[in-house]
Scaffold this motif. Structure first.
Motif, PDB file in Angstrom:
ATOM      1  N   ARG A 117       0.839  -1.216   0.000  1.00 18.90           N
ATOM      2  CA  ARG A 117       0.000   0.000   0.000  1.00 18.90           C
ATOM      3  C   ARG A 117       0.862   1.249   0.000  1.00 18.90           C
ATOM      4  O   ARG A 117       0.573   2.211  -0.717  1.00 18.90           O
ATOM      5  N   ALA A 118       1.935   1.239   0.802  1.00 19.06           N
ATOM      6  CA  ALA A 118       2.829   2.399   0.843  1.00 19.06           C
ATOM      7  C   ALA A 118       3.463   2.635  -0.514  1.00 19.06           C
ATOM      8  O   ALA A 118       3.577   3.785  -0.982  1.00 19.06           O
ATOM      9  N   MET A 119       3.869   1.564  -1.190  1.00 16.34           N
ATOM     10  CA  MET A 119       4.462   1.715  -2.518  1.00 16.34           C
ATOM     11  C   MET A 119       3.432   2.179  -3.537  1.00 16.34           C
ATOM     12  O   MET A 119       3.734   3.000  -4.412  1.00 16.34           O
ATOM     13  N   ASP A 120       2.204   1.671  -3.447  1.00 17.10           N
ATOM     14  CA  ASP A 120       1.156   2.079  -4.392  1.00 17.10           C
ATOM     15  C   ASP A 120       0.833   3.568  -4.259  1.00 17.10           C
ATOM     16  O   ASP A 120       0.666   4.273  -5.270  1.00 17.10           O
ATOM     17  N   VAL A 121       0.743   4.041  -3.012  1.00 18.45           N
ATOM     18  CA  VAL A 121       0.435   5.464  -2.795  1.00 18.45           C
ATOM     19  C   VAL A 121       1.558   6.339  -3.345  1.00 18.45           C
ATOM     20  O   VAL A 121       1.302   7.344  -4.031  1.00 18.45           O
ATOM     21  N   THR A 122       2.790   5.957  -3.066  1.00 20.58           N
ATOM     22  CA  THR A 122       3.926   6.741  -3.576  1.00 20.58           C
ATOM     23  C   THR A 122       3.983   6.684  -5.090  1.00 20.58           C
ATOM     24  O   THR A 122       4.243   7.700  -5.752  1.00 20.58           O
ATOM     25  N   MET A 123       3.737   5.515  -5.662  1.00 17.79           N
ATOM     26  CA  MET A 123       3.770   5.374  -7.112  1.00 17.79           C
ATOM     27  C   MET A 123       2.690   6.217  -7.781  1.00 17.79           C
ATOM     28  O   MET A 123       2.920   6.827  -8.828  1.00 17.79           O
ATOM     29  N   ALA A 124       1.502   6.260  -7.175  1.00 17.94           N
ATOM     30  CA  ALA A 124       0.432   7.095  -7.722  1.00 17.94           C
ATOM     31  C   ALA A 124       0.812   8.569  -7.686  1.00 17.94           C
ATOM     32  O   ALA A 124       0.541   9.322  -8.644  1.00 17.94           O
ATOM     33  N   ARG A 125       1.451   8.988  -6.589  1.00 20.81           N
ATOM     34  CA  ARG A 125       1.879  10.378  -6.474  1.00 20.81           C
ATOM     35  C   ARG A 125       2.956  10.710  -7.515  1.00 20.81           C
ATOM     36  O   ARG A 125       2.923  11.780  -8.138  1.00 20.81           O
ATOM     37  N   GLU A 126       3.886   9.795  -7.723  1.00 27.80           N
ATOM     38  CA  GLU A 126       4.943  10.025  -8.705  1.00 27.80           C
ATOM     39  C   GLU A 126       4.384  10.028 -10.130  1.00 27.80           C
ATOM     40  O   GLU A 126       4.802  10.827 -10.967  1.00 27.80           O
TER      41      GLU A 126
END
Length: 239
Positions: A117-126
């Motif tokens: 989830r942490a990676m998905d949120v960061t990836m969406a932001r990037e």
């Protein structure tokens, strides 16, 4: 004939002259299209530079990540920096990893879900940052020709009104007004064509960078999953 020649001579057929002789609405349309064209090229330059920088940062990070350096050491190096792209995804996952173990994580599935989830949120932001302002290119590319056409229609209507008032429909009288109107269409195309080409190119670039981030996130998730099993299974067996 002499009056016709004087009427034609009274019109300046240069681009600046056509602009100055156009009506207020047509002038506003032309000014708006010029501003849209300038904004388009500003976005093009910015995206060209930012995507080139992103590709370079991705390559550098992957080179370091797969060099064999320990994850903890790499995390300590990056944690205090302002990271983007793959480095931001890595730091987000490692931060969640460390927080969970500091709080005594017990469930491998729950820990894995939190890291993903942490990676998905960061990836969406990037991804959102990579795609920023591309919608402006799409809007200019789709609306530019129609805005120019609106200026053309208004300009031609004004010309016909002038012709009706002068009772003279000769080409020398009609041509300058039509040229002013068609200039708006040309400016609409000048704004729209680069915007459409740039949008297609940069949307493709953003998609490729996004695919690289997704691929890295999947690979890193698998690495962390193995390490979670190594850390938690002995603890669970002892209990």
């Amino acid at each position: 004939m002499e009056q016709v020649g004087m009427a034609a001579a009274a019109h300046d057929v240069s681009l600046w002259g056509l602009f100055m002789q156009a009506g207020l609405i047509v002038k506003l349309v032309m000014i708006g299209l010029v501003a849209a064209s300038v904004w388009t090229w500003a976005i093009v330059i910015d995206k060209y530079v930012s995507y080139a920088r992103a590709r370079r940062q991705f390559d550098q990070f992957e080179q370091v990540f797969w060099s064999g350096q320990s994850l903890e050491e790499l995390y300590r190096t990056l944690a205090e920096r302002s990271n983007t792209g793959l480095a931001a995804i890595f730091v987000a996952a490692m931060r969640e990893w460390k927080k969970s173990f500091e709080r005594g994580a017990r469930s491998p599935i729950g820990l894995q879900m939190r890291i993903d989830r942490a990676m998905d949120v960061t990836m969406a932001r990037e991804s959102e940052a990579l795609e920023s302002r591309l919608s402006s290119l799409a809007t200019i590319g789709s609306a530019g020709p129609f805005i120019g056409l609106f200026g053309t229609v208004v300009g031609i209507m004004t010309s016909f009104q002038a012709i009706a008032g002068s009772n003279n429909a000769s080409l020398a009288v009609v041509a300058p007004g039509i040229a002013e109107a068609l200039l708006a269409t040309a400016m609409g195309l000048i704004a729209a064509i680069p915007a459409v080409i740039a949008y297609n190119k940069f949307a493709g670039e953003a998609g490729k960078l996004g695919a690289r981030m997704e691929g890295f996130a999947d690979e890193f998730s698998a690495i962390l999953s193995r390490q979670i099993d190594e850390k938690l299974q002995p603890r669970q067996a002892a209990q």
